[in-house]
Design a protein around this motif. Structure first.
Motif, PDB file in Angstrom:
ATOM      1  N   ASP A  26     -88.409  21.015 -39.211  1.00 46.68           N
ATOM      2  CA  ASP A  26     -88.661  22.270 -40.003  1.00 46.68           C
ATOM      3  C   ASP A  26     -90.197  22.322 -40.352  1.00 46.68           C
ATOM      4  N   TRP A  27     -90.582  23.428 -40.300  1.00 44.76           N
ATOM      5  CA  TRP A  27     -92.090  23.614 -40.976  1.00 44.76           C
ATOM      6  C   TRP A  27     -91.967  24.607 -42.249  1.00 44.76           C
ATOM      7  N   ALA A  56     -87.423  14.806 -38.177  1.00 44.72           N
ATOM      8  CA  ALA A  56     -86.770  15.335 -36.870  1.00 44.72           C
ATOM      9  C   ALA A  56     -85.515  15.122 -36.972  1.00 44.72           C
ATOM     10  N   TYR A  57     -84.533  16.294 -36.365  1.00 46.18           N
ATOM     11  CA  TYR A  57     -83.329  16.263 -36.242  1.00 46.18           C
ATOM     12  C   TYR A  57     -83.047  17.184 -35.158  1.00 46.18           C
ATOM     13  N   PRO A  58     -81.602  16.829 -34.222  1.00 44.30           N
ATOM     14  CA  PRO A  58     -81.303  17.548 -33.058  1.00 44.30           C
ATOM     15  C   PRO A  58     -80.750  19.009 -33.756  1.00 44.30           C
ATOM     16  N   ALA A  59     -81.096  19.760 -32.638  1.00 43.88           N
ATOM     17  CA  ALA A  59     -80.912  21.172 -33.150  1.00 43.88           C
ATOM     18  C   ALA A  59     -80.544  22.252 -32.022  1.00 43.88           C
ATOM     19  N   GLY A  78     -81.883  29.143 -39.082  1.00 47.46           N
ATOM     20  CA  GLY A  78     -82.913  28.257 -39.640  1.00 47.46           C
ATOM     21  C   GLY A  78     -84.170  28.638 -39.409  1.00 47.46           C
ATOM     22  N   ALA A  79     -85.036  27.588 -39.144  1.00 51.17           N
ATOM     23  CA  ALA A  79     -86.544  27.648 -38.920  1.00 51.17           C
ATOM     24  C   ALA A  79     -86.700  28.428 -37.682  1.00 51.17           C
ATOM     25  N   ARG A  85     -85.404  30.335 -32.553  1.00 51.91           N
ATOM     26  CA  ARG A  85     -84.985  30.407 -34.004  1.00 51.91           C
ATOM     27  C   ARG A  85     -83.818  28.880 -33.900  1.00 51.91           C
ATOM     28  N   VAL A  86     -83.922  28.182 -34.684  1.00 52.32           N
ATOM     29  CA  VAL A  86     -82.733  27.121 -34.954  1.00 52.32           C
ATOM     30  C   VAL A  86     -81.425  27.915 -35.604  1.00 52.32           C
ATOM     31  N   VAL A  87     -80.418  27.534 -34.981  1.00 53.69           N
ATOM     32  CA  VAL A  87     -79.058  27.944 -35.167  1.00 53.69           C
ATOM     33  C   VAL A  87     -78.494  26.654 -36.049  1.00 53.69           C
ATOM     34  N   ARG A  88     -78.334  26.867 -37.308  1.00 51.82           N
ATOM     35  CA  ARG A  88     -77.561  25.635 -38.061  1.00 51.82           C
ATOM     36  C   ARG A  88     -76.093  25.419 -37.984  1.00 51.82           C
TER      37      ARG A  88
END
Length: 402
Positions: free
Chosen positions: A69-70, A319-322, A356-357, A363-366
């Motif tokens: 995330d930034w 860092a995380y898997p997304a 998400g970010a 776009r990240v989908v949480r």
């Protein structure tokens, strides 16, 4: 012979007229019903409203990758060095040696003040220096003769002391004259106003022929262009998050010096400029609860100019898997965000998600989506829950396109 005809009375005539009208109305109603029912039965089946064909859509599975995330901020670009150019000596401006907006190097001549009065002062100071040196040489000779005479007891001790002190006075006069000559030389050099830094020079604020006051008259302004600063204000919770993250991974110190930052100006997509964080304010602003952060960026092409607005982003998580989908695939239903997912029967399903970010066009989908789901990425406007679609499967690239 009796007549068989029956006579009609006036009262019977009114009754017959009422019954005739009633019978006529009944006959008309029956006729209309027959006509209308006949029209309905005789309509050809081909005039019924045709069924809508399945909507053509493009579907893709989410991208699965490791990301971070930034946090994004808006700030301003400032020059690393900025100088108000003033003269150190007074006089009349004789020459402007640059064009407004020129790129100049440190030491380049910018302005020239009339040198003739100061050249005369330098000549006078040099002459005084030569006279002082001559007097010193004479005092040296006088002292040497006095020493011989004093040994021969030809002069008194008082006269010998006077000549000795005369030499010291002459030597001091030389030092004073040297200082005056040096000051006159400096004043003459100060008539040449040179660039104190390398960078871009502004327009001349005074034209040739005007009087320049020493240390007062502003002649122009200069700014350096490479590297460049970007200043932003971050809230205290974000700064605490950055510090705790830096402490966990050990990549940067607690003052965040050296943390990676990225920047973009108004007409840029993404964040193409890479830099480092080099300053964080030691004290928060009590009125706003923010701390000033500063990123430094190389600017060899001078695309970034002091005073521009800029967007700066700083890494806000490890860092995380997304799962990522194109940002355009996510719709908004009041406060709810959603995507359309096509099931095995080629039917559209309404799927609430938690976004998400944003990373570029993705776009990240949480929450709310699985890696094996097929998400509608084009043709969203035609969909409704349960609608049958004609899907075209595509693969997403790193920017969210095919």
């Amino acid at each position: 012979m009796m007549e068989s005809a029956t006579a009609i009375r006036p009262g019977n005539s009114a009754a017959l007229t009422g019954r005739a009208r009633f019978a006529g109305l009944c006959l008309l109603a029956a006729t209309l019903q027959l006509v209308l029912s006949g029209c309905g039965d005789s309509a050809p089946p081909g005039n019924a409203a045709p069924a809508m064909p399945p909507a053509n859509v493009k579907i893709a599975q989410p991208l699965s990758r490791e990301t971070s995330d930034w946090d994004e901020y808006t700030g301003r670009i400032e020059a690393v060095n900025a100088v108000d150019v003033r003269a150190r000596i007074g006089g009349y401006l004789e020459k402007v040696n640059f064009r407004a907006g020129d790129k100049v190097k440190k030491g380049d001549l910018l302005f020239l003040i009339d040198q003739k009065p100061l050249q005369a002062q330098l000549n006078f100071a040099n002459a005084e220096l030569e006279r002082a040196k001559t007097k010193r040489e004479l005092a040296i000779n006088d002292l040497a003769r006095a020493e011989n005479l004093f040994k021969a007891k030809a002069i008194s001790a008082e006269e010998y002391d006077a000549r000795s002190k005369g030499l010291r006075e002459a030597a001091a006069a030389v030092v004073s004259a040297e200082a005056s000559a040096y000051a006159a030389k400096l004043n003459l050099e100060y008539t040449e106003i040179r660039a104190p830094i390398s960078g871009r020079v502004g327009r001349e604020l005074l034209t040739v022929g005007n009087l320049v006051k020493a240390d007062d008259t502003l002649l122009t302004q200069m700014v350096s262009t490479d590297p460049i600063y970007v200043y932003v204000d971050a809230d205290e919770q974000s700064v605490l998050k950055y510090r705790r993250q830096a402490k966990r991974d050990g990549s940067v110190t607690a003052d965040l010096h050296g943390a990676a930052v990225e920047a973009a100006v108004a007409d840029e997509d993404g964040f193409p400029h890479q830099g480092k964080l080099d300053y964080i304010a030691p004290r928060a602003d009590a009125a706003t609860g923010t701390l000033t952060l500063r990123g430094v960026f190389p600017n060899p092409d001078e695309l970034l100019s002091p005073g521009f607005f800029a967007r700066l982003r700083l890494k806000g998580s490890a860092a995380y898997p997304a799962l990522l989908v194109p940002d355009r695939a996510i719709g908004a239903d009041q406060a709810q965000r959603f995507v359309w997912v096509v099931n095995a029967n080629n039917q559209a399903e309404y799927r609430p998600v938690k976004p998400g970010a944003r990373i570029g066009q993705l776009r990240v989908v949480r929450d709310g989506l699985k890696a094996e789901d097929w998400v509608v990425v084009e043709g969203l406007q035609k969909l409704r829950p349960g609608a049958t679609v004609n899907p075209e499967k595509i693969a997403l690239d790193g920017q969210g396109g095919q």
